[in-house]
Design an enzyme around this catalytic site. Structure first.
Site, short mmCIF file in Angstrom:
data_model
loop_
_atom_site.label_atom_id
_atom_site.label_comp_id
_atom_site.label_asym_id
_atom_site.label_seq_id
_atom_site.Cartn_x
_atom_site.Cartn_y
_atom_site.Cartn_z
N HIS A 178 -0.91 -7.61 2.20
CA HIS A 178 -1.78 -6.70 1.47
C HIS A 178 -2.42 -7.50 0.33
CE1 HIS A 178 0.32 -2.73 2.81
NE2 HIS A 178 -0.01 -3.50 3.82
N GLU B 279 -2.12 -7.33 -2.87
CA GLU B 279 -1.16 -7.71 -3.91
C GLU B 279 -0.21 -8.80 -3.43
OE1 GLU B 279 -1.99 -3.21 -4.30
OE2 GLU B 279 -1.67 -4.65 -2.68
N CYS C 257 0.97 0.28 -2.47
CA CYS C 257 1.89 0.96 -1.56
C CYS C 257 3.33 0.65 -1.99
CB CYS C 257 1.64 0.50 -0.12
SG CYS C 257 2.19 -1.19 0.20
N CYS D 136 4.16 -3.17 -1.88
CA CYS D 136 3.57 -3.93 -2.98
C CYS D 136 4.19 -3.55 -4.31
CB CYS D 136 2.06 -3.74 -2.98
SG CYS D 136 1.29 -4.46 -1.50
N ASP E 264 -3.44 0.37 8.52
CA ASP E 264 -2.86 -0.25 7.32
C ASP E 264 -2.45 0.75 6.25
OD1 ASP E 264 -2.01 -2.48 5.90
OD2 ASP E 264 -3.90 -2.67 4.84
#
Length: 159
Positions: free
Chosen positions: A59, A61, A86, A89, A149
């Site tokens: 992702h 991050e 999320c 992360c 995702d």
């Protein structure tokens, strides 16, 4: 911890994260970008690379943290991310002790801002309407990518 009010510097560094998001979008990926900053210096940049590299844990991050590398000191850093993090992360933020996170928008995905706040992370929300529109357009344009995702995570589905 209470939410913090983003500063002019926060808005400036968010532009760097937005540039990463646009680069990811241009590569055919999900447009989440992130930058890690300390003392006015960008330490690392990242963007969601699920589509580009076929890696579901890259992702924005986590890619940024990967770019920062091993043994990096996270004290005094701020992570700028275009979309609310999320659970994965947010967990990385806690694991590495990142004390401050600035989120570009959370209208399209609420993420784990409250969870971060509950664990002592300072969190600021820009609620950037242009960024929210950008994500909404992406969701309409590429619903499969969003679903793979982000949306599956929202619904508790396996992604």
């Amino acid at each position: 911890m209470a939410r913090i009010e983003p500063t002019a510097d926060d808005r400036r560094f968010m532009q760097e994260a937005i540039a990463e998001a646009h680069a990811g979008y241009d590569e055919g990926g999900v447009p989440v970008g992130a930058v890690l900053v300390r003392d006015g210096q960008v330490l690392a940049r990242g963007r969601n690379r699920l589509q580009q590299e076929g890696n579901p844990i890259l992702h924005g991050e986590t890619d940024c943290l990967r770019q920062f590398g091993r043994g990096g000191e996270f004290a005094g850093t701020t992570l700028y991310t275009t979309l609310s993090p999320c659970a994965m992360c947010a967990g990385a933020i806690i694991l590495f002790g990142i004390p401050r996170v600035i989120v570009g928008e959370n209208r399209n995905f609420a993420g784990e801002m409250d969870w971060l706040l509950d664990r002592g992370v300072e969190v600021g929300l820009l609620d950037d309407p242009d960024l929210a529109d950008f994500f909404a357009r992406f969701v309409a344009e590429r619903p499969h990518q969003w679903g793979e995702d982000i949306k599956g995570y929202e619904q508790g589905e396996s992604v």
